[in-house]
Structure formats: C-alpha cells, structure tokens
Design a protein around this motif. Sequence first.
Motif, mmCIF file in Angstrom:
data_model
loop_
_atom_site.group_PDB
_atom_site.id
_atom_site.type_symbol
_atom_site.label_atom_id
_atom_site.label_comp_id
_atom_site.label_asym_id
_atom_site.label_seq_id
_atom_site.Cartn_x
_atom_site.Cartn_y
_atom_site.Cartn_z
ATOM 1 N N GLN A 1 0.833 -1.188 0.000
ATOM 2 C CA GLN A 1 0.000 0.000 0.000
ATOM 3 C C GLN A 1 0.870 1.240 0.000
ATOM 4 O O GLN A 1 1.804 1.319 0.792
ATOM 5 N N PRO A 2 0.571 2.224 -0.871
ATOM 6 C CA PRO A 2 1.290 3.494 -0.732
ATOM 7 C C PRO A 2 0.904 4.156 0.578
ATOM 8 O O PRO A 2 -0.265 4.147 0.950
ATOM 9 N N GLN A 3 1.893 4.707 1.274
ATOM 10 C CA GLN A 3 1.646 5.285 2.583
ATOM 11 C C GLN A 3 1.801 6.787 2.535
ATOM 12 O O GLN A 3 2.814 7.295 2.062
ATOM 13 N N THR A 4 0.831 7.491 3.062
ATOM 14 C CA THR A 4 1.018 8.919 3.293
ATOM 15 C C THR A 4 1.605 9.083 4.695
ATOM 16 O O THR A 4 1.822 8.107 5.403
ATOM 17 N N ILE A 5 1.841 10.323 5.095
ATOM 18 C CA ILE A 5 2.448 10.537 6.410
ATOM 19 C C ILE A 5 1.544 9.967 7.499
ATOM 20 O O ILE A 5 1.967 9.202 8.368
ATOM 21 N N MET A 6 0.274 10.321 7.440
ATOM 22 C CA MET A 6 -0.644 9.875 8.494
ATOM 23 C C MET A 6 -0.827 8.366 8.476
ATOM 24 O O MET A 6 -0.833 7.721 9.529
ATOM 25 N N SER A 7 -0.949 7.784 7.288
ATOM 26 C CA SER A 7 -1.158 6.334 7.271
ATOM 27 C C SER A 7 0.092 5.605 7.742
ATOM 28 O O SER A 7 0.004 4.545 8.363
ATOM 29 N N GLY A 8 1.264 6.194 7.488
ATOM 30 C CA GLY A 8 2.488 5.598 8.012
ATOM 31 C C GLY A 8 2.508 5.604 9.533
ATOM 32 O O GLY A 8 2.964 4.660 10.172
ATOM 33 N N ILE A 9 1.991 6.696 10.101
ATOM 34 C CA ILE A 9 1.953 6.792 11.567
ATOM 35 C C ILE A 9 0.975 5.774 12.145
ATOM 36 O O ILE A 9 1.263 5.101 13.140
ATOM 37 N N PHE A 10 -0.187 5.618 11.485
ATOM 38 C CA PHE A 10 -1.161 4.626 11.971
ATOM 39 C C PHE A 10 -0.600 3.220 11.867
ATOM 40 O O PHE A 10 -0.821 2.371 12.735
ATOM 41 N N GLU A 11 0.167 2.984 10.787
ATOM 42 C CA GLU A 11 0.817 1.684 10.602
ATOM 43 C C GLU A 11 1.745 1.389 11.775
ATOM 44 O O GLU A 11 1.776 0.283 12.311
ATOM 45 N N LEU A 12 2.509 2.406 12.184
ATOM 46 C CA LEU A 12 3.425 2.218 13.313
ATOM 47 C C LEU A 12 2.660 1.925 14.595
ATOM 48 O O LEU A 12 3.074 1.103 15.415
ATOM 49 N N ILE A 13 1.527 2.604 14.778
ATOM 50 C CA ILE A 13 0.740 2.362 15.992
ATOM 51 C C ILE A 13 0.182 0.948 15.983
ATOM 52 O O ILE A 13 0.186 0.247 16.998
ATOM 53 N N HIS A 14 -0.283 0.503 14.794
ATOM 54 C CA HIS A 14 -0.803 -0.860 14.684
ATOM 55 C C HIS A 14 0.253 -1.886 15.039
ATOM 56 O O HIS A 14 -0.046 -2.928 15.614
ATOM 57 N N GLN A 15 1.495 -1.589 14.648
ATOM 58 C CA GLN A 15 2.551 -2.551 14.948
ATOM 59 C C GLN A 15 3.058 -2.405 16.370
ATOM 60 O O GLN A 15 4.022 -3.057 16.756
#
Lengths: 218, 226
Positions: A83-97
């Motif tokens: 998935q292409p990640q924007t800044i916010m989605s990258g941050i949510f990804e980190l929180i999920h992990q």
Amino acid sequence: MTENHLYQPYWNTGKQHHFKLCLDCHQVCQYHQRYCPRCGARVVSRRINSLARSWALTLTAALLYIPANLLPMMTVSKFGQGQPQTIMSGIFELIHQGMVPIALLVFTASILVPLLKLMGMIWLLLSVHYPTIALHKQMLLYRLIVWIGRWSMLDIFIISLLVGLVQFGQLGTVTAGIGAYAFASVVVMTMLAAMQFDPRLLWDAMDKDTAAQSDKQS
Amino acid sequence: MKADSLQHSTSEPHSQGSNTLPEGQEVTLCPDCDLLVRVICLPGSAHRQVNSCPRCNRILREYHPNGLIKALSWVITGLVLFIPANIFPVLIMEILGQEQHCTIWDGVTGLYQQGLAGVAVLVFILAILVPLLRLLVLLQVLNAVLTGRHRQLAKKLFRYFLHVGEWGMVEIYLLGVLVAIIKLADMSTVHPGFGLFCFVGLMVAELGISLCLDGQTVWEQLGNEP
C-alpha cells in the motif's frame, strides 16, 4: 525620521544613532557604508524585502503542505503487494505494529512541527503590522522556529535510508513516492522563511507604535 | 551576563542622533533587536563567559579560553571520521540469508534511481556536502587565524560558513537511522555498520565545534591587519 520631543526612548537602538550591523561578521558600520570594512559583505539596516520574502515563502509552504499530506510518501511492498503510505497512514501503521513512541516521534516531526512553524511565522508576520505587547514571547517563538525547523527533515532521511536498504526484490522493496517532494519543499521553504524574517522589524513596529501613542496623548 | 545597554537617563534632553561612538568603549548592536550594547569581558578568566542582550536575551558573544585550538582539534577529528562514515555501510539488513548494505550515498542514489532527483540532491547536500564543507572551511579559517596567512581567502570562506552551517543535519540523519532500525526490527535482522559509528563520531565532532568556537573571536583575529 520625525523627531518627537516628548517621546524619549528608553533604549538606544542602532537605527536611532545611524549605525547598522553587518549580518556576517557583526561589525558595527556607519549608515552610509555599503560594504562592511571587515568582511566585505553588503550591509543593510534591515534584511532586504524581509516581509515580502517571508510571506511568500510561508504561504507557498502552507499551500504545499496539502499535497505533502495527501500524496503518498513511500510504498513498502512484499511479494508484490503493498500500500502506498502517506504521512498519516504511516503513523497509523506504526501504531498498529505497537511502536507507539516512534509513531509519536514521527507525528511530532512531520505534522506538529511544520504546523507550528507555519502558524508561528504567520503570527509573527502579522505582528509586524499589528504590534502586540507579547514581544518577548515572540522572540522565544522565533528562536524556537529557527531551531526546530530542521528536525522535520527526519521523515525524508528515513525514506532515503529505507529506499537504499530494503531492496530485496520479492521479499521486500521500498519505493519512494512523490509526496516526499512536496514535504521536502515545505521543510526547506519554512526554514528559508524563518531565515529571511528580520526580528528587528518587530521591535521597530513596537517603537513606532509607542511613539504614535505618546503622540496621541500629548 | 547581560551586556551593558548604554541607557541614557530620562533627565537628559534627547540628542538628535549622534554619529560618533562614545570614546573607548566597545559597542555593538544586537542582531535580533538592534539595541546598542557594550560587551563586557573579564580578561584572563579560565572559564567560559557569555554575553547576552539585556533586552531580548540573545547571546552576543562567547569567550572561550583556548577555544580556537580546541575547535581545530575537533575539526581534524571530524575530517578523519568523515571518509569512513561515508564509505562503510551505515546499516546492514538480512532477510533469509540475503544481505544488503547501505551507506548514506546508497540512500541518495536509491532516491535518484526512483525518480526523486530533487530529494536525492537535497539529502546529498544536507547530509554529505554541507558537513564536509563546514569542516574544510573551518580548517582553512582556523589555519589562517593561527598562522596569519591567507587571510583574505579565509574571510571570504568564513562568511559563507556561517550561512551554510545552518543546513548541516548530521544529528537528524542519525535519529532517522535509529527510527529506521526500530521500524525494520520486526521485519528482519538489522545490524549497525561501522559507518554508523563513524557518523556518530562526526556528530560529536560537530557538537564539540559548536561548543568551543565563537564567530566573533575568529572575525577579530581575521580582521586585524598585520
């Protein structure tokens, strides 16, 4: 310069006494000297076109901030899926992990700091036209903006490292997205805007305002 | 300590803007608020002294005993560490037996190959070029100050040093490495490489320079004609 005999400024400024400061070597020069006698730089009393340049850079950076957040910054693909990640989605990804402190760091560096710089610069620029009494707070804010501006580059460097490192073909590949261009431009422009801004303009505006008010009272 | 702001008493009539400095006083202007101040230095002190503007608290001058020699030693340290920091890999990643090395330059070329040429050039300038230029310029300038030769060149270079110096971002790059390590930790095994330690050393050298170099001292030494 109009001379008001009732207004006696408490502080001596360089402008009153017809001195100006060389911005490179901090040598005090006379008003009529165009070039600094010590280092040869062009000397001006206040930075050239400081307000115009600072406004232009700040507003451009504010406009570019929108595509920086909407366009993808990078894509992590494993086995052909990613998935292409924007800044916010990258941050949510980190929180999920589960990496919440890192997510907070990236959030601060990539979202909070640019917003602070943009809003702070706009407030400072407006204060030159409409002086307020919060001059010392404004100086603190200006110094904070100048110092903290560079830390937004964190995300760009992370992308650079991941792009250089994670090139394993099918097992995992990182590609950079065009949002990185917009974001890098925002960071560079806000840094330039803070550098072009001359904080002495704030003090000049305050002096003029005080003189005008004591004029009214007399 | 606060510099002296040369305030005139309110009982004196306001003079019409004199063009001459008071005799025998070293006065300067504050770059942030344009105040006329007189800097104070207690000579012969073994400790660091700092002068700040009384109105806006900006640091005007710092006096470091032996500051220039200390700065020169940090500059040489930084230059020695610069080459290995860029040659040896910063991070080494392993997935299923395949290994990938990454130096800073690899990050730059990676971005360039993926079409983000502007960002690649930017990262190159901020993380490689500017730190190198800072160290080289300082080497020449400190050499000129301590030996007294090639002063004109040193003056020209030192002007650009102060402007360009704001764009060095070595410590931010290191924070980025840290975040990248943590981000990749669950995906595979990531080792720091030898280049990373040299890069940390480079950051420490830059920190050392900023702690003991005062621009005003350098300008005074450069500006004195023999």
